[in-house]
Design a protein around this motif. Structure first.
Motif, PDB file in Angstrom:
ATOM      1  N   HIS A  88      79.632 -11.684  36.293  1.00 29.25           N
ATOM      2  CA  HIS A  88      79.986 -11.100  37.592  1.00 29.25           C
ATOM      3  C   HIS A  88      78.930 -10.090  38.046  1.00 29.25           C
ATOM      4  O   HIS A  88      78.415 -10.166  39.162  1.00 29.25           O
ATOM      5  CB  HIS A  88      81.360 -10.428  37.494  1.00 29.25           C
ATOM      6  N   LYS A  89      78.596  -9.187  37.157  1.00 28.86           N
ATOM      7  CA  LYS A  89      77.603  -8.160  37.473  1.00 28.86           C
ATOM      8  C   LYS A  89      76.244  -8.779  37.797  1.00 28.86           C
ATOM      9  O   LYS A  89      75.594  -8.418  38.787  1.00 28.86           O
ATOM     10  CB  LYS A  89      77.476  -7.194  36.288  1.00 28.86           C
ATOM     11  N   ASN A  90      75.804  -9.724  36.980  1.00 32.54           N
ATOM     12  CA  ASN A  90      74.468 -10.298  37.152  1.00 32.54           C
ATOM     13  C   ASN A  90      74.386 -11.284  38.316  1.00 32.54           C
ATOM     14  O   ASN A  90      73.316 -11.441  38.917  1.00 32.54           O
ATOM     15  CB  ASN A  90      74.007 -10.943  35.851  1.00 32.54           C
ATOM     16  N   LEU A  91      75.486 -11.923  38.646  1.00 36.46           N
ATOM     17  CA  LEU A  91      75.488 -12.793  39.829  1.00 36.46           C
ATOM     18  C   LEU A  91      75.346 -11.966  41.096  1.00 36.46           C
ATOM     19  O   LEU A  91      74.548 -12.291  41.979  1.00 36.46           O
ATOM     20  CB  LEU A  91      76.782 -13.609  39.892  1.00 36.46           C
ATOM     21  N   GLU A  92      76.146 -10.903  41.190  1.00 37.07           N
ATOM     22  CA  GLU A  92      76.112 -10.090  42.415  1.00 37.07           C
ATOM     23  C   GLU A  92      74.787  -9.354  42.587  1.00 37.07           C
ATOM     24  O   GLU A  92      74.360  -9.104  43.711  1.00 37.07           O
ATOM     25  CB  GLU A  92      77.267  -9.089  42.415  1.00 37.07           C
ATOM     26  N   SER A  93      74.124  -9.020  41.496  1.00 35.19           N
ATOM     27  CA  SER A  93      72.867  -8.273  41.598  1.00 35.19           C
ATOM     28  C   SER A  93      71.637  -9.175  41.577  1.00 35.19           C
ATOM     29  O   SER A  93      70.512  -8.700  41.756  1.00 35.19           O
ATOM     30  CB  SER A  93      72.772  -7.248  40.459  1.00 35.19           C
ATOM     31  N   VAL A 153      80.978 -11.651  44.908  1.00 34.92           N
ATOM     32  CA  VAL A 153      81.685 -12.587  44.034  1.00 34.92           C
ATOM     33  C   VAL A 153      83.013 -11.939  43.666  1.00 34.92           C
ATOM     34  O   VAL A 153      83.044 -10.824  43.150  1.00 34.92           O
ATOM     35  CB  VAL A 153      80.862 -12.905  42.766  1.00 34.92           C
ATOM     36  N   PHE A 154      84.107 -12.638  43.933  1.00 33.73           N
ATOM     37  CA  PHE A 154      85.434 -12.070  43.690  1.00 33.73           C
ATOM     38  C   PHE A 154      85.864 -12.290  42.246  1.00 33.73           C
ATOM     39  O   PHE A 154      85.822 -13.404  41.738  1.00 33.73           O
ATOM     40  CB  PHE A 154      86.479 -12.702  44.617  1.00 33.73           C
ATOM     41  N   LYS A 155      86.285 -11.201  41.609  1.00 29.96           N
ATOM     42  CA  LYS A 155      86.869 -11.276  40.264  1.00 29.96           C
ATOM     43  C   LYS A 155      88.111 -10.410  40.257  1.00 29.96           C
ATOM     44  O   LYS A 155      88.026  -9.195  40.459  1.00 29.96           O
ATOM     45  CB  LYS A 155      85.880 -10.802  39.193  1.00 29.96           C
ATOM     46  N   ASP A 156      89.253 -11.012  40.044  1.00 32.68           N
ATOM     47  CA  ASP A 156      90.505 -10.268  40.025  1.00 32.68           C
ATOM     48  C   ASP A 156      90.539  -9.354  38.803  1.00 32.68           C
ATOM     49  O   ASP A 156      90.280  -9.797  37.688  1.00 32.68           O
ATOM     50  CB  ASP A 156      91.689 -11.233  40.005  1.00 32.68           C
ATOM     51  N   THR A 157      90.853  -8.100  39.028  1.00 29.65           N
ATOM     52  CA  THR A 157      90.895  -7.145  37.918  1.00 29.65           C
ATOM     53  C   THR A 157      92.320  -6.720  37.589  1.00 29.65           C
ATOM     54  O   THR A 157      92.537  -5.921  36.683  1.00 29.65           O
ATOM     55  CB  THR A 157      90.066  -5.883  38.250  1.00 29.65           C
ATOM     56  N   ASP A 158      93.292  -7.248  38.332  1.00 31.83           N
ATOM     57  CA  ASP A 158      94.690  -6.934  38.030  1.00 31.83           C
ATOM     58  C   ASP A 158      95.150  -7.720  36.806  1.00 31.83           C
ATOM     59  O   ASP A 158      94.544  -8.712  36.433  1.00 31.83           O
ATOM     60  CB  ASP A 158      95.599  -7.283  39.216  1.00 31.83           C
ATOM     61  N   ASP A 159      96.223  -7.286  36.219  1.00 30.72           N
ATOM     62  CA  ASP A 159      96.791  -8.003  35.079  1.00 30.72           C
ATOM     63  C   ASP A 159      97.658  -9.138  35.602  1.00 30.72           C
ATOM     64  O   ASP A 159      98.758  -8.921  36.087  1.00 30.72           O
ATOM     65  CB  ASP A 159      97.629  -7.040  34.224  1.00 30.72           C
ATOM     66  N   LEU A 160      97.158 -10.362  35.502  1.00 30.15           N
ATOM     67  CA  LEU A 160      97.885 -11.503  36.053  1.00 30.15           C
ATOM     68  C   LEU A 160      99.181 -11.791  35.301  1.00 30.15           C
ATOM     69  O   LEU A 160     100.024 -12.525  35.797  1.00 30.15           O
ATOM     70  CB  LEU A 160      96.995 -12.754  36.037  1.00 30.15           C
ATOM     71  N   SER A 161      99.329 -11.210  34.132  1.00 28.52           N
ATOM     72  CA  SER A 161     100.557 -11.476  33.381  1.00 28.52           C
ATOM     73  C   SER A 161     101.773 -10.908  34.110  1.00 28.52           C
ATOM     74  O   SER A 161     102.906 -11.289  33.826  1.00 28.52           O
ATOM     75  CB  SER A 161     100.471 -10.870  31.974  1.00 28.52           C
ATOM     76  N   SER A 162     101.556 -10.002  35.079  1.00 32.07           N
ATOM     77  CA  SER A 162     102.669  -9.434  35.830  1.00 32.07           C
ATOM     78  C   SER A 162     103.035 -10.303  37.033  1.00 32.07           C
ATOM     79  O   SER A 162     104.009 -10.049  37.711  1.00 32.07           O
ATOM     80  CB  SER A 162     102.310  -8.016  36.308  1.00 32.07           C
ATOM     81  N   HIS A 163     102.241 -11.339  37.294  1.00 35.55           N
ATOM     82  CA  HIS A 163     102.492 -12.228  38.423  1.00 35.55           C
ATOM     83  C   HIS A 163     103.262 -13.464  37.954  1.00 35.55           C
ATOM     84  O   HIS A 163     103.063 -13.954  36.856  1.00 35.55           O
ATOM     85  CB  HIS A 163     101.165 -12.696  39.052  1.00 35.55           C
ATOM     86  N   HIS A 164     104.126 -13.951  38.832  1.00 32.54           N
ATOM     87  CA  HIS A 164     104.827 -15.198  38.534  1.00 32.54           C
ATOM     88  C   HIS A 164     104.076 -16.385  39.117  1.00 32.54           C
ATOM     89  O   HIS A 164     104.236 -17.507  38.675  1.00 32.54           O
ATOM     90  CB  HIS A 164     106.257 -15.147  39.080  1.00 32.54           C
ATOM     91  N   SER A 165     103.273 -16.155  40.120  1.00 31.25           N
ATOM     92  CA  SER A 165     102.462 -17.211  40.730  1.00 31.25           C
ATOM     93  C   SER A 165     101.369 -16.535  41.530  1.00 31.25           C
ATOM     94  O   SER A 165     101.279 -15.308  41.573  1.00 31.25           O
ATOM     95  CB  SER A 165     103.329 -18.096  41.632  1.00 31.25           C
ATOM     96  N   LYS A 181      70.030 -18.485  31.347  1.00 38.20           N
ATOM     97  CA  LYS A 181      69.761 -19.835  31.849  1.00 38.20           C
ATOM     98  C   LYS A 181      70.989 -20.390  32.565  1.00 38.20           C
ATOM     99  O   LYS A 181      70.873 -21.044  33.608  1.00 38.20           O
ATOM    100  CB  LYS A 181      69.359 -20.755  30.694  1.00 38.20           C
ATOM    101  N   ALA A 182      72.162 -20.131  32.008  1.00 33.35           N
ATOM    102  CA  ALA A 182      73.402 -20.574  32.644  1.00 33.35           C
ATOM    103  C   ALA A 182      73.581 -19.915  34.004  1.00 33.35           C
ATOM    104  O   ALA A 182      74.004 -20.559  34.968  1.00 33.35           O
ATOM    105  CB  ALA A 182      74.587 -20.254  31.738  1.00 33.35           C
ATOM    106  N   LEU A 183      73.257 -18.641  34.079  1.00 32.52           N
ATOM    107  CA  LEU A 183      73.342 -17.919  35.352  1.00 32.52           C
ATOM    108  C   LEU A 183      72.471 -18.587  36.409  1.00 32.52           C
ATOM    109  O   LEU A 183      72.892 -18.797  37.550  1.00 32.52           O
ATOM    110  CB  LEU A 183      72.916 -16.464  35.146  1.00 32.52           C
ATOM    111  N   LYS A 213      83.673 -14.794  53.008  1.00 29.36           N
ATOM    112  CA  LYS A 213      83.589 -13.402  52.568  1.00 29.36           C
ATOM    113  C   LYS A 213      82.966 -13.329  51.180  1.00 29.36           C
ATOM    114  O   LYS A 213      82.228 -12.397  50.860  1.00 29.36           O
ATOM    115  CB  LYS A 213      84.991 -12.788  52.565  1.00 29.36           C
ATOM    116  N   TYR A 214      83.280 -14.316  50.337  1.00 30.06           N
ATOM    117  CA  TYR A 214      82.769 -14.346  48.971  1.00 30.06           C
ATOM    118  C   TYR A 214      81.966 -15.619  48.742  1.00 30.06           C
ATOM    119  O   TYR A 214      82.354 -16.695  49.182  1.00 30.06           O
ATOM    120  CB  TYR A 214      83.924 -14.301  47.964  1.00 30.06           C
ATOM    121  N   LYS A 215      80.861 -15.477  48.019  1.00 31.58           N
ATOM    122  CA  LYS A 215      80.109 -16.671  47.622  1.00 31.58           C
ATOM    123  C   LYS A 215      80.908 -17.463  46.596  1.00 31.58           C
ATOM    124  O   LYS A 215      80.870 -18.694  46.590  1.00 31.58           O
ATOM    125  CB  LYS A 215      78.743 -16.269  47.038  1.00 31.58           C
TER     126      LYS A 215
END
Length: 198
Positions: A25-30, A51-63, A160-162, A6-8
């Motif tokens: 993220h923006k430049n990879l997908e475009s 390309v998947f990028k989590d936008t939730d606040d992971l600090s609220s997750h325990h794992s 160049k890194a991209l 589903k995601y590269k």
């Protein structure tokens, strides 16, 4: 790694590095891959894809939760943005370990933002300068030295890194794609200059 994904790629990062990660993220997908490039006679896709990028606040997750595991399961590559901040993130470390356990190390690409890789095992540096999360460090009995793209000051530019990341994901010689990219950027600058004059 074989199969339809589903995601590269899945982006693993610290929220403190959000600005540079958002740019990637923006430049990879475009990003549009150059025409007339093939791999073993087969043409490559015109775009990198999702390309998947989590936008939730992971600090609220325990794992790692189910949604993140599902996204990791559905990703062909893992892009780890390595920095002093991400080196301290247990969530980034968990994502690396989960992906490696499922798919191995071959499709993990590290992008160094700051700090020093493997500083904790190098007496020339302080442990506080470490940029690799624990799962990537050589002192963690890790015999695999992950492919790393370096965009620290005096290293590669973001563009160049991209291209290095794209070349790796599609198994293309970097020089082949970089020459075309430089030509495209030059043409775009010329066109922009002409438009500015008119």
């Amino acid at each position: 790694m074989v199969g339809n994904f589903k995601y590269k790629a899945f982006i693993s990062y610290s929220r403190r590095d959000k600005k540079i990660v958002d740019w990637f993220h923006k430049n990879l997908e475009s990003y549009k891959t150059p025409s007339n490039i093939s791999i073993e006679g087969k043409s490559i896709p015109k775009k990198v894809g999702n390309v998947f990028k989590d936008t939730d606040d992971l600090s609220s997750h325990h794992s790692l939760d189910g949604a993140l595991k599902e996204a990791l399961d559905s990703s062909e590559y893992l892009l780890v943005f390595c920095s002093i901040s991400s080196a301290k993130s247990k969530f980034v470390n968990e994502e690396i370990n989960y992906f490696r356990d499922k798919y191995g190390e071959k499709n993990i690409i590290s992008i160094i933002l700051d700090g020093e890789p493997n500083a904790t095992s190098n007496s020339q540096f302080s442990d506080s300068e470490e940029s690799f999360p624990l799962a990537l460090r050589l002192d963690n009995n890790n015999s695999y030295n992950p492919l790393a793209v370096d965009i620290r000051k005096t290293k590669d530019s973001k563009q160049k890194a991209l291209i290095k990341v794209v070349a790796n994901m599609f198994h293309i010689w970097f020089d082949d794609i970089w020459k075309r990219e430089k030509r495209r950027l030059f043409i775009n600058r010329v066109i922009f200059s002409i438009i500015s004059i008119l």
